[in-house]
Design a protein around this motif. Structure first.
Motif, PDB file in Angstrom:
ATOM      1  N   PRO A  86     -20.797  18.622 -38.254  1.00 42.52           N
ATOM      2  CA  PRO A  86     -19.400  18.903 -38.624  1.00 42.52           C
ATOM      3  C   PRO A  86     -19.044  18.512 -40.052  1.00 42.52           C
ATOM      4  CG  PRO A  86     -19.522  16.999 -37.160  1.00 42.52           C
ATOM      5  CD  PRO A  86     -20.900  17.595 -37.210  1.00 42.52           C
ATOM      6  N   ALA A  87     -19.755  17.552 -40.648  1.00 45.78           N
ATOM      7  CA  ALA A  87     -19.463  17.161 -42.031  1.00 45.78           C
ATOM      8  C   ALA A  87     -19.875  18.276 -42.978  1.00 45.78           C
ATOM      9  CB  ALA A  87     -20.190  15.869 -42.383  1.00 45.78           C
ATOM     10  N   GLU A  88     -18.995  18.619 -43.907  1.00 46.44           N
ATOM     11  CA  GLU A  88     -19.260  19.746 -44.809  1.00 46.44           C
ATOM     12  C   GLU A  88     -20.514  19.509 -45.641  1.00 46.44           C
ATOM     13  OE1 GLU A  88     -17.007  22.442 -48.242  1.00 46.44           O
ATOM     14  OE2 GLU A  88     -15.994  20.754 -47.291  1.00 46.44           O
ATOM     15  N   ARG A  89     -20.729  18.267 -46.071  1.00 44.79           N
ATOM     16  CA  ARG A  89     -21.911  17.959 -46.887  1.00 44.79           C
ATOM     17  C   ARG A  89     -23.191  18.273 -46.106  1.00 44.79           C
ATOM     18  NH1 ARG A  89     -25.494  13.804 -47.395  1.00 44.79           N
ATOM     19  NH2 ARG A  89     -26.321  13.372 -49.494  1.00 44.79           N
ATOM     20  N   ASP A  90     -23.240  17.845 -44.850  1.00 46.13           N
ATOM     21  CA  ASP A  90     -24.431  18.097 -44.037  1.00 46.13           C
ATOM     22  C   ASP A  90     -24.599  19.585 -43.747  1.00 46.13           C
ATOM     23  OD1 ASP A  90     -24.936  15.384 -43.964  1.00 46.13           O
ATOM     24  OD2 ASP A  90     -23.920  15.074 -42.044  1.00 46.13           O
ATOM     25  N   TYR A  91     -23.488  20.253 -43.475  1.00 46.74           N
ATOM     26  CA  TYR A  91     -23.573  21.679 -43.164  1.00 46.74           C
ATOM     27  C   TYR A  91     -24.060  22.475 -44.368  1.00 46.74           C
ATOM     28  CZ  TYR A  91     -22.108  26.377 -41.793  1.00 46.74           C
ATOM     29  OH  TYR A  91     -22.083  27.718 -41.509  1.00 46.74           O
ATOM     30  N   THR A  92     -23.613  22.097 -45.560  1.00 43.72           N
ATOM     31  CA  THR A  92     -24.059  22.783 -46.774  1.00 43.72           C
ATOM     32  C   THR A  92     -25.561  22.644 -46.958  1.00 43.72           C
ATOM     33  OG1 THR A  92     -21.924  22.411 -47.832  1.00 43.72           O
ATOM     34  CG2 THR A  92     -23.778  22.925 -49.273  1.00 43.72           C
ATOM     35  N   ARG A  93     -26.078  21.462 -46.706  1.00 45.46           N
ATOM     36  CA  ARG A  93     -27.530  21.253 -46.828  1.00 45.46           C
ATOM     37  C   ARG A  93     -28.298  22.005 -45.744  1.00 45.46           C
ATOM     38  NH1 ARG A  93     -24.965  18.161 -49.654  1.00 45.46           N
ATOM     39  NH2 ARG A  93     -25.790  16.892 -51.369  1.00 45.46           N
ATOM     40  N   ALA A  94     -27.691  22.141 -44.584  1.00 45.10           N
ATOM     41  CA  ALA A  94     -28.336  22.936 -43.536  1.00 45.10           C
ATOM     42  C   ALA A  94     -28.428  24.401 -43.951  1.00 45.10           C
ATOM     43  CB  ALA A  94     -27.549  22.803 -42.230  1.00 45.10           C
ATOM     44  N   LEU A  95     -27.384  24.910 -44.623  1.00 39.50           N
ATOM     45  CA  LEU A  95     -27.428  26.286 -45.116  1.00 39.50           C
ATOM     46  C   LEU A  95     -28.538  26.456 -46.151  1.00 39.50           C
ATOM     47  CD1 LEU A  95     -23.622  27.102 -45.517  1.00 39.50           C
ATOM     48  CD2 LEU A  95     -25.162  27.874 -43.715  1.00 39.50           C
ATOM     49  N   SER A  96     -28.718  25.460 -47.024  1.00 36.74           N
ATOM     50  CA  SER A  96     -29.781  25.528 -48.030  1.00 36.74           C
ATOM     51  C   SER A  96     -31.153  25.528 -47.370  1.00 36.74           C
ATOM     52  CB  SER A  96     -29.658  24.347 -48.997  1.00 36.74           C
ATOM     53  OG  SER A  96     -28.426  24.391 -49.683  1.00 36.74           O
ATOM     54  N   LEU A  97     -31.319  24.688 -46.351  1.00 37.15           N
ATOM     55  CA  LEU A  97     -32.597  24.664 -45.640  1.00 37.15           C
ATOM     56  C   LEU A  97     -32.867  25.999 -44.942  1.00 37.15           C
ATOM     57  CD1 LEU A  97     -32.810  21.133 -43.971  1.00 37.15           C
ATOM     58  CD2 LEU A  97     -34.317  22.077 -45.713  1.00 37.15           C
ATOM     59  N   SER A  98     -31.826  26.601 -44.402  1.00 35.66           N
ATOM     60  CA  SER A  98     -31.997  27.888 -43.726  1.00 35.66           C
ATOM     61  C   SER A  98     -32.461  28.952 -44.708  1.00 35.66           C
ATOM     62  CB  SER A  98     -30.677  28.300 -43.073  1.00 35.66           C
ATOM     63  OG  SER A  98     -30.805  29.540 -42.424  1.00 35.66           O
ATOM     64  N   ARG A  99     -31.875  28.975 -45.888  1.00 34.63           N
ATOM     65  CA  ARG A  99     -32.283  29.947 -46.905  1.00 34.63           C
ATOM     66  C   ARG A  99     -33.734  29.726 -47.310  1.00 34.63           C
ATOM     67  NH1 ARG A  99     -31.215  34.939 -48.848  1.00 34.63           N
ATOM     68  NH2 ARG A  99     -32.341  35.153 -50.801  1.00 34.63           N
ATOM     69  N   LEU A 100     -34.116  28.467 -47.482  1.00 29.00           N
ATOM     70  CA  LEU A 100     -35.495  28.147 -47.844  1.00 29.00           C
ATOM     71  C   LEU A 100     -36.450  28.566 -46.740  1.00 29.00           C
ATOM     72  CD1 LEU A 100     -37.349  26.847 -49.933  1.00 29.00           C
ATOM     73  CD2 LEU A 100     -36.963  24.643 -48.815  1.00 29.00           C
ATOM     74  N   ALA A 101     -36.022  28.413 -45.493  1.00 28.43           N
ATOM     75  CA  ALA A 101     -36.874  28.813 -44.371  1.00 28.43           C
ATOM     76  C   ALA A 101     -37.144  30.315 -44.408  1.00 28.43           C
ATOM     77  CB  ALA A 101     -36.211  28.431 -43.042  1.00 28.43           C
ATOM     78  N   TYR A 102     -36.126  31.112 -44.724  1.00 28.42           N
ATOM     79  CA  TYR A 102     -36.324  32.558 -44.818  1.00 28.42           C
ATOM     80  C   TYR A 102     -37.294  32.901 -45.949  1.00 28.42           C
ATOM     81  CZ  TYR A 102     -32.733  33.866 -41.440  1.00 28.42           C
ATOM     82  OH  TYR A 102     -32.025  34.056 -40.275  1.00 28.42           O
ATOM     83  N   ASP A 103     -37.158  32.227 -47.088  1.00 31.86           N
ATOM     84  CA  ASP A 103     -38.054  32.507 -48.208  1.00 31.86           C
ATOM     85  C   ASP A 103     -39.483  32.091 -47.899  1.00 31.86           C
ATOM     86  OD1 ASP A 103     -36.162  33.675 -49.871  1.00 31.86           O
ATOM     87  OD2 ASP A 103     -35.536  31.760 -50.719  1.00 31.86           O
TER      88      ASP A 103
END
Length: 450
Positions: free
Chosen positions: A128-145
């Motif tokens: 729920p914390a925005e900081r953690d969620y933002t990093r999760a989005l970055s990890l997701s993008r890296l996973a796709y790449d």
């Protein structure tokens, strides 16, 4: 960035995403080779139609699932979608007719259309914390790449030992592992419950389905993003649909070189994705994204030279270079997309804005996939290069015209009488008895105030 993996639930969900993506990557290579076995030089047409079926499932099924997903147990929905995908992948090696491929692909991608939006909706509740969620989005993008880079390399290694049909078993294993990881995770209940509305059910569904699209039509930056999505789809369709035709038919190379060419596209995307965060601290999103779109045209020119030349050992490294450049240019457009939507949409409209981006961008792929396949098969690869190159150039020039150089300044306004925690106040600050926040001035007609 890796700190969010300390959360046990998110770690399992992220691992499930990674293994499922790996299985999907193996299926992409295997499907291309299966199409070549079934249709020979017309494999591009088969792949183009199959991928159009995929996009049709995404565009049609995802909104319907999104409307009812909140009424179903999310873990059961996710696990069921994974098991369905595993079952379809298990059947793919046994098909003997092209139409069977289309049916199985539709079922597979309909399951993915159910899985992906539900999975994306779970992550904000887990983190729920925005900081953690933002990093999760970055990890997701890296996973796709990483999937774009590593899955073709893994497929190439496996193809040196086994035939391509066995790659589908890797896909089955990936989806089964994903299902097991999701089943073992304790998923939280939605952090925000959907309020009861007195509006008719059809009205609520229609409003949720069209709100994001209306937002894209209202904001110039988002209209430009939609044009750039079309340019990216033109290049990506050329790579996905016709790589096997270029490698096997045009260049006469082995099946093992197909994943190497696809891996070059993934490598270009990943390199840019790793470099962009620091670049975006100093360069505006507009400059990065438009330059990415404009880069596509000279790459199409190089691809035209590879296509038109009858022979030459230089064509294989030139194709790899073109695919790498395509990946880099597409990543320049796609990586900052989330920042653009987040900045343009008010807090309460972000979910519908991202949903609209998902649907509208896949609509672009729905157009370019069959165009790449059918033109390549009927009129030749040179015609496909010219047509898709023209689409990419026209779409990018439209984006340049639509996207203003200077963005309008946010407009501050106040709300009185809304309780703390109201979604409209996500970015607001307390001022006396009310709340004050800012929003894009072009959103006045779309801004919800109650």
């Amino acid at each position: 960035m890796l700190d969010v993996l300390r959360n046990r639930t998110y770690r399992r969900l992220f691992t499930a995403q990674v293994v499922a993506l790996t299985g999907t990557g193996l299926a992409t290579v295997a499907l291309a080779l299966l199409a070549y076995d079934l249709a020979g030089a017309d494999a591009g047409s088969v792949l183009g139609t199959a991928l159009a079926v995929k996009m049709l499932a995404y565009v049609a099924i995802a909104p319907a699932v999104g409307a009812v997903a909140d009424r179903l147990p999310r873990r059961a929905l996710l696990v069921g979608a994974d098991l369905t995908r595993a079952g379809v992948a298990l059947l793919l090696p046994f098909v003997h007719q092209v139409w069977q491929v289309y049916v199985l692909i539709f079922v597979l991608q309909a399951s993915s259309a159910a899985f992906t939006p539900t999975f994306q909706a779970v992550i904000p509740d887990v983190l729920p914390a925005e900081r953690d969620y933002t990093r999760a989005l970055s990890l997701s993008r890296l996973a796709y790449d990483l999937e774009s880079l590593c899955s073709p390399a893994l497929a190439a290694a496996l193809l040196s030992l086994i035939t391509y049909n066995w790659l589908f078993l890797g896909t089955v294993a990936g989806f089964l592992a994903s299902a097991a990881l999701v089943a073992s995770a304790v998923l939280p209940k939605p952090a925000v419950s959907i309020p009861v509305s007195t509006a008719p059910a059809t009205g609520r569904v229609r409003s949720r389905a069209t709100g994001g699209a209306r937002l894209f039509l209202a904001v110039p930056q988002l209209r430009a993003l939609l044009a750039l999505d079309l340019a990216v789809a033109a290049a990506g369709a050329m790579v996905t649909v016709n790589t096997v035709v270029y490698v096997r038919d045009q260049l006469g190379r082995s099946a093992g070189d197909v994943p190497l060419a696809l891996g070059a596209f993934g490598a270009g995307s990943m390199i840019v994705a790793l470099l962009l965060p620091r670049m975006l601290d100093h360069v505006p999103d507009r400059a990065v994204m438009l330059r990415g779109g404009l880069l596509l045209t000279p790459v199409f020119v190089v691809l035209g030279a590879v296509t038109s030349t009858g022979g030459g050992s230089w064509r294989w490294p030139a194709l790899l270079a073109a695919w790498t450049a395509f990946g880099a240019a597409c990543s320049m457009v796609l990586t900052p997309t989330g920042r653009l939507i987040r900045r343009a949409a008010p807090a309460e409209a972000r979910t519908s804005a991202f949903a609209a981006q998902f649907s509208l961008s896949h609509s672009c792929w729905l157009l370019t996939y069959p165009l790449a396949g059918w033109l390549g098969a009927t009129a030749g690869l040179r015609s496909a290069v010219l047509a898709l190159g023209a689409v990419a150039l026209a779409a990018t020039l439209l984006a340049v015209r639509l996207w203003p150089v200077r963005e309008p300044a946010p407009v501050e306004h106040e709300h009185a009488g809304l309780p703390a925690g109201h979604p409209h106040l996500a970015d607001a600050r307390r001022v006396g008895d009310g709340w004050r926040h800012s929003h894009h001035p072009l959103l006045d007609g779309l801004h919800a105030h109650g």
